[in-house]
Design a protein around this motif. Structure first.
Motif, PDB file in Angstrom:
ATOM      1  N   MET A 198      41.870  39.542  32.305  1.00 44.25           N
ATOM      2  CA  MET A 198      41.505  38.638  33.383  1.00 44.25           C
ATOM      3  C   MET A 198      42.343  37.354  33.361  1.00 44.25           C
ATOM      4  N   THR A 199      42.694  36.904  32.153  1.00 44.70           N
ATOM      5  CA  THR A 199      43.495  35.685  32.043  1.00 44.70           C
ATOM      6  C   THR A 199      44.841  35.860  32.747  1.00 44.70           C
ATOM      7  N   LYS A 200      45.483  37.018  32.566  1.00 50.14           N
ATOM      8  CA  LYS A 200      46.773  37.277  33.211  1.00 50.14           C
ATOM      9  C   LYS A 200      46.624  37.365  34.724  1.00 50.14           C
ATOM     10  N   LEU A 201      45.544  37.986  35.198  1.00 50.28           N
ATOM     11  CA  LEU A 201      45.311  38.103  36.639  1.00 50.28           C
ATOM     12  C   LEU A 201      45.099  36.740  37.289  1.00 50.28           C
ATOM     13  N   LEU A 202      44.416  35.845  36.588  1.00 51.26           N
ATOM     14  CA  LEU A 202      44.150  34.514  37.127  1.00 51.26           C
ATOM     15  C   LEU A 202      45.450  33.726  37.272  1.00 51.26           C
ATOM     16  N   GLY A 203      46.347  33.862  36.295  1.00 46.36           N
ATOM     17  CA  GLY A 203      47.688  33.274  36.401  1.00 46.36           C
ATOM     18  C   GLY A 203      47.745  31.760  36.343  1.00 46.36           C
ATOM     19  N   LEU A 204      46.864  31.119  35.580  1.00 50.39           N
ATOM     20  CA  LEU A 204      46.911  29.669  35.422  1.00 50.39           C
ATOM     21  C   LEU A 204      47.442  29.337  34.029  1.00 50.39           C
ATOM     22  N   PRO A 205      48.606  28.688  33.943  1.00 47.01           N
ATOM     23  CA  PRO A 205      49.189  28.370  32.633  1.00 47.01           C
ATOM     24  C   PRO A 205      48.266  27.465  31.812  1.00 47.01           C
ATOM     25  N   GLY A 206      48.083  27.809  30.541  1.00 45.56           N
ATOM     26  CA  GLY A 206      47.274  27.007  29.643  1.00 45.56           C
ATOM     27  C   GLY A 206      45.776  27.221  29.772  1.00 45.56           C
ATOM     28  N   ILE A 207      45.380  28.172  30.618  1.00 47.65           N
ATOM     29  CA  ILE A 207      43.959  28.447  30.860  1.00 47.65           C
ATOM     30  C   ILE A 207      43.644  29.860  30.401  1.00 47.65           C
ATOM     31  N   VAL A 208      42.483  30.023  29.740  1.00 52.81           N
ATOM     32  CA  VAL A 208      42.056  31.329  29.277  1.00 52.81           C
ATOM     33  C   VAL A 208      40.673  31.635  29.871  1.00 52.81           C
ATOM     34  N   VAL A 209      40.473  32.898  30.241  1.00 53.40           N
ATOM     35  CA  VAL A 209      39.167  33.347  30.739  1.00 53.40           C
ATOM     36  C   VAL A 209      38.335  33.755  29.530  1.00 53.40           C
ATOM     37  N   GLU A 210      37.203  33.074  29.331  1.00 55.35           N
ATOM     38  CA  GLU A 210      36.318  33.360  28.197  1.00 55.35           C
ATOM     39  C   GLU A 210      35.329  34.478  28.511  1.00 55.35           C
ATOM     40  N   ASP A 211      34.909  34.566  29.763  1.00 54.36           N
ATOM     41  CA  ASP A 211      33.867  35.516  30.142  1.00 54.36           C
ATOM     42  C   ASP A 211      33.952  35.757  31.643  1.00 54.36           C
ATOM     43  N   SER A 212      33.424  36.882  32.079  1.00 53.05           N
ATOM     44  CA  SER A 212      33.359  37.165  33.510  1.00 53.05           C
ATOM     45  C   SER A 212      32.044  37.866  33.821  1.00 53.05           C
ATOM     46  N   GLN A 213      31.516  37.590  35.002  1.00 49.05           N
ATOM     47  CA  GLN A 213      30.291  38.211  35.484  1.00 49.05           C
ATOM     48  C   GLN A 213      30.485  38.592  36.939  1.00 49.05           C
ATOM     49  N   GLU A 214      29.778  39.618  37.361  1.00 47.30           N
ATOM     50  CA  GLU A 214      29.755  39.978  38.772  1.00 47.30           C
ATOM     51  C   GLU A 214      28.311  39.956  39.220  1.00 47.30           C
ATOM     52  N   ILE A 215      28.022  39.076  40.162  1.00 48.54           N
ATOM     53  CA  ILE A 215      26.673  38.942  40.706  1.00 48.54           C
ATOM     54  C   ILE A 215      26.776  39.143  42.214  1.00 48.54           C
ATOM     55  N   ASP A 216      26.078  40.171  42.707  1.00 47.95           N
ATOM     56  CA  ASP A 216      26.162  40.553  44.118  1.00 47.95           C
ATOM     57  C   ASP A 216      27.616  40.745  44.515  1.00 47.95           C
ATOM     58  N   ASN A 217      28.125  39.917  45.429  1.00 46.64           N
ATOM     59  CA  ASN A 217      29.502  40.047  45.900  1.00 46.64           C
ATOM     60  C   ASN A 217      30.367  38.891  45.380  1.00 46.64           C
TER      61      ASN A 217
END
Length: 89
Positions: free
Chosen positions: A1-20
């Motif tokens: 997910m971190t690579k998909l987000l594409g923000l330098p210096g930022i890491v995705v710690e967690d992801s959730q999907e709620i409804d849409n």
């Protein structure tokens, strides 16, 4: 997910999907921040504060970034300050 987000210096710690909606919990990789008053780098964490930021949709789903915007206490001037997050307007 971190690579998909594409923000330098930022890491995705967690992801959730709620409804849409996809919620991505993100933080900066850097452990220090620069004091805007005196320009010194500080690692003294004062507190964490989360902000919700609406991002562009992915595949028709709403995307929200849950951003940890840390507050530091400057080791030089002893004043608290929030880290600068370039990707948040």
């Amino acid at each position: 997910m971190t690579k998909l987000l594409g923000l330098p210096g930022i890491v995705v710690e967690d992801s959730q999907e709620i409804d849409n909606t996809i919620i991505l919990k993100v933080k900066r990789i850097e452990k220090k921040a620069v004091c805007p008053r005196c320009g010194q780098r500080s690692h003294r964490l004062h507190q964490n504060k989360y902000h919700l930021v609406k991002d562009l949709p992915w595949s028709g789903q709403q995307v929200i970034l849950k951003v940890n915007r840390r507050q530091f206490k400057c080791e030089n001037c002893q004043k608290p300050f929030s880290e600068k997050l370039d990707f948040v307007g």
